[in-house]
Write a protein that holds these residues in place. Structure first.
Motif, PDB file in Angstrom:
ATOM      1  N   LEU A  12      95.760  73.809   2.732  1.00 13.38           N
ATOM      2  CA  LEU A  12      96.369  74.003   1.405  1.00 13.38           C
ATOM      3  C   LEU A  12      96.525  72.675   0.666  1.00 13.38           C
ATOM      4  N   ALA A  13      96.924  71.636   1.390  1.00 14.03           N
ATOM      5  CA  ALA A  13      97.054  70.321   0.775  1.00 14.03           C
ATOM      6  C   ALA A  13      95.708  69.818   0.273  1.00 14.03           C
ATOM      7  N   ALA A  16      94.803  71.594  -2.933  1.00 16.98           N
ATOM      8  CA  ALA A  16      95.612  71.099  -4.050  1.00 16.98           C
ATOM      9  C   ALA A  16      95.179  69.700  -4.491  1.00 16.98           C
ATOM     10  N   GLU A  17      94.993  68.791  -3.524  1.00 27.69           N
ATOM     11  CA  GLU A  17      94.664  67.420  -3.925  1.00 27.69           C
ATOM     12  C   GLU A  17      93.225  67.286  -4.405  1.00 27.69           C
ATOM     13  N   GLY A  20      92.839  69.273  -7.563  1.00 24.25           N
ATOM     14  CA  GLY A  20      93.501  68.589  -8.675  1.00 24.25           C
ATOM     15  C   GLY A  20      92.698  67.412  -9.186  1.00 24.25           C
ATOM     16  N   ALA A  43      98.259  70.424  -9.971  1.00 23.54           N
ATOM     17  CA  ALA A  43      97.755  70.636  -8.611  1.00 23.54           C
ATOM     18  C   ALA A  43      98.017  69.423  -7.731  1.00 23.54           C
ATOM     19  N   LEU A  44      97.832  68.227  -8.267  1.00 25.21           N
ATOM     20  CA  LEU A  44      98.116  67.015  -7.502  1.00 25.21           C
ATOM     21  C   LEU A  44      99.596  66.922  -7.136  1.00 25.21           C
ATOM     22  N   LEU A  46     101.531  69.534  -6.649  1.00 24.92           N
ATOM     23  CA  LEU A  46     101.734  70.538  -5.600  1.00 24.92           C
ATOM     24  C   LEU A  46     101.320  70.005  -4.234  1.00 24.92           C
ATOM     25  N   TYR A  47     100.281  69.185  -4.199  1.00 32.00           N
ATOM     26  CA  TYR A  47      99.859  68.570  -2.941  1.00 32.00           C
ATOM     27  C   TYR A  47     101.032  67.841  -2.287  1.00 32.00           C
ATOM     28  N   VAL A  50     103.374  70.352  -0.676  1.00 32.33           N
ATOM     29  CA  VAL A  50     102.795  70.993   0.508  1.00 32.33           C
ATOM     30  C   VAL A  50     102.894  70.065   1.713  1.00 32.33           C
TER      31      VAL A  50
END
Length: 110
Positions: A12-13, A16-17, A20, A43-44, A46-47, A50
Protein backbone atom coordinates in the motif's frame (compact mmCIF):
# COMPACT_ATOMS: atom_id res chain seq x y z
CA UNK A 1 -0.20 -12.74 10.44
CA UNK A 2 2.22 -9.95 11.35
CA UNK A 3 4.44 -10.61 8.31
CA UNK A 4 1.40 -10.72 6.00
CA UNK A 5 0.13 -7.42 7.46
CA UNK A 6 3.56 -5.85 7.08
CA UNK A 7 3.84 -6.97 3.44
CA UNK A 8 0.38 -5.58 2.69
CA UNK A 9 1.33 -2.26 4.27
CA UNK A 10 4.54 -2.14 2.22
CA UNK A 11 2.48 -2.74 -0.94
CA UNK A 12 0.00 0.00 0.00
CA UNK A 13 2.85 2.39 0.80
CA UNK A 14 4.45 1.65 -2.56
CA UNK A 15 1.23 2.37 -4.45
CA UNK A 16 0.77 5.63 -2.53
CA UNK A 17 4.34 6.88 -2.92
CA UNK A 18 5.10 5.68 -6.43
CA UNK A 19 1.62 6.56 -7.63
CA UNK A 20 1.87 9.98 -6.01
CA UNK A 21 5.22 10.70 -7.58
CA UNK A 22 3.89 9.50 -10.96
CA UNK A 23 0.86 11.79 -10.66
CA UNK A 24 3.07 14.79 -9.87
CA UNK A 25 5.27 13.86 -12.86
CA UNK A 26 2.21 13.68 -15.08
CA UNK A 27 0.87 16.98 -13.81
CA UNK A 28 4.14 18.88 -14.22
CA UNK A 29 6.28 17.13 -16.84
CA UNK A 30 3.45 15.92 -19.05
CA UNK A 31 1.47 19.17 -18.62
CA UNK A 32 -1.69 17.47 -17.36
CA UNK A 33 -2.33 20.21 -14.84
CA UNK A 34 -2.55 21.10 -11.21
CA UNK A 35 -5.27 18.54 -10.42
CA UNK A 36 -2.92 15.68 -11.31
CA UNK A 37 -0.07 17.20 -9.32
CA UNK A 38 -2.41 17.91 -6.39
CA UNK A 39 -3.67 14.33 -6.38
CA UNK A 40 -0.04 13.23 -6.32
CA UNK A 41 0.70 15.40 -3.31
CA UNK A 42 -2.27 13.85 -1.47
CA UNK A 43 -1.10 10.34 -2.36
CA UNK A 44 2.43 11.13 -1.17
CA UNK A 45 0.97 12.33 2.14
CA UNK A 46 -0.99 9.10 2.48
CA UNK A 47 2.25 7.16 2.06
CA UNK A 48 3.56 8.77 5.25
CA UNK A 49 0.51 7.65 7.20
CA UNK A 50 0.57 4.10 5.83
CA UNK A 51 4.18 3.72 6.97
CA UNK A 52 3.16 4.47 10.56
CA UNK A 53 0.91 1.38 10.56
CA UNK A 54 3.84 -1.04 10.28
CA UNK A 55 4.00 -3.35 13.31
CA UNK A 56 7.72 -2.66 13.89
CA UNK A 57 8.31 0.37 16.11
CA UNK A 58 11.61 1.49 14.53
CA UNK A 59 11.24 4.25 11.94
CA UNK A 60 14.74 3.78 10.53
CA UNK A 61 14.24 0.06 9.98
CA UNK A 62 10.90 0.54 8.26
CA UNK A 63 12.16 3.33 6.03
CA UNK A 64 15.31 1.40 5.10
CA UNK A 65 13.31 -1.71 4.24
CA UNK A 66 10.78 0.33 2.31
CA UNK A 67 13.64 1.56 0.11
CA UNK A 68 13.94 -1.97 -1.29
CA UNK A 69 10.18 -2.20 -1.80
CA UNK A 70 10.31 1.16 -3.59
CA UNK A 71 12.98 -0.07 -6.02
CA UNK A 72 11.05 -3.19 -6.98
CA UNK A 73 7.70 -1.41 -6.95
CA UNK A 74 8.99 1.35 -9.21
CA UNK A 75 9.96 -1.20 -11.83
CA UNK A 76 6.53 -2.83 -11.62
CA UNK A 77 4.83 0.58 -11.86
CA UNK A 78 6.94 1.49 -14.89
CA UNK A 79 6.00 -1.77 -16.59
CA UNK A 80 2.27 -1.32 -15.98
CA UNK A 81 1.89 2.45 -16.37
CA UNK A 82 4.56 3.27 -18.94
CA UNK A 83 5.25 0.05 -20.82
CA UNK A 84 8.82 -0.13 -19.52
CA UNK A 85 10.65 -3.42 -20.14
CA UNK A 86 13.18 -4.11 -17.37
CA UNK A 87 16.31 -5.98 -18.36
CA UNK A 88 17.94 -8.77 -16.39
CA UNK A 89 20.04 -6.30 -14.42
CA UNK A 90 16.97 -4.35 -13.36
CA UNK A 91 15.37 -7.61 -12.21
CA UNK A 92 18.51 -8.79 -10.44
CA UNK A 93 18.85 -5.46 -8.65
CA UNK A 94 15.21 -5.56 -7.55
CA UNK A 95 15.68 -9.12 -6.26
CA UNK A 96 18.72 -8.04 -4.22
CA UNK A 97 16.71 -5.15 -2.78
CA UNK A 98 13.82 -7.43 -1.82
CA UNK A 99 16.24 -9.86 -0.19
CA UNK A 100 17.51 -6.89 1.83
CA UNK A 101 13.93 -6.08 2.86
CA UNK A 102 13.47 -9.65 4.10
CA UNK A 103 16.67 -9.51 6.15
CA UNK A 104 15.99 -6.07 7.61
CA UNK A 105 12.35 -6.66 8.52
CA UNK A 106 11.86 -10.36 9.11
CA UNK A 107 15.16 -11.83 10.36
CA UNK A 108 14.76 -13.37 13.81
CA UNK A 109 16.06 -11.07 16.52
CA UNK A 110 16.91 -12.03 20.06
Amino acid sequence: MTVARSLLLFALAAVAEIGGAWLVWQGVREHRGAAWAGAGVVALGLYGFVATLQPDAHFGRILAAYGGVFVAGSLVWAMVADGYRPDRFDLAGAAVCLAGVAVIMYAPRG
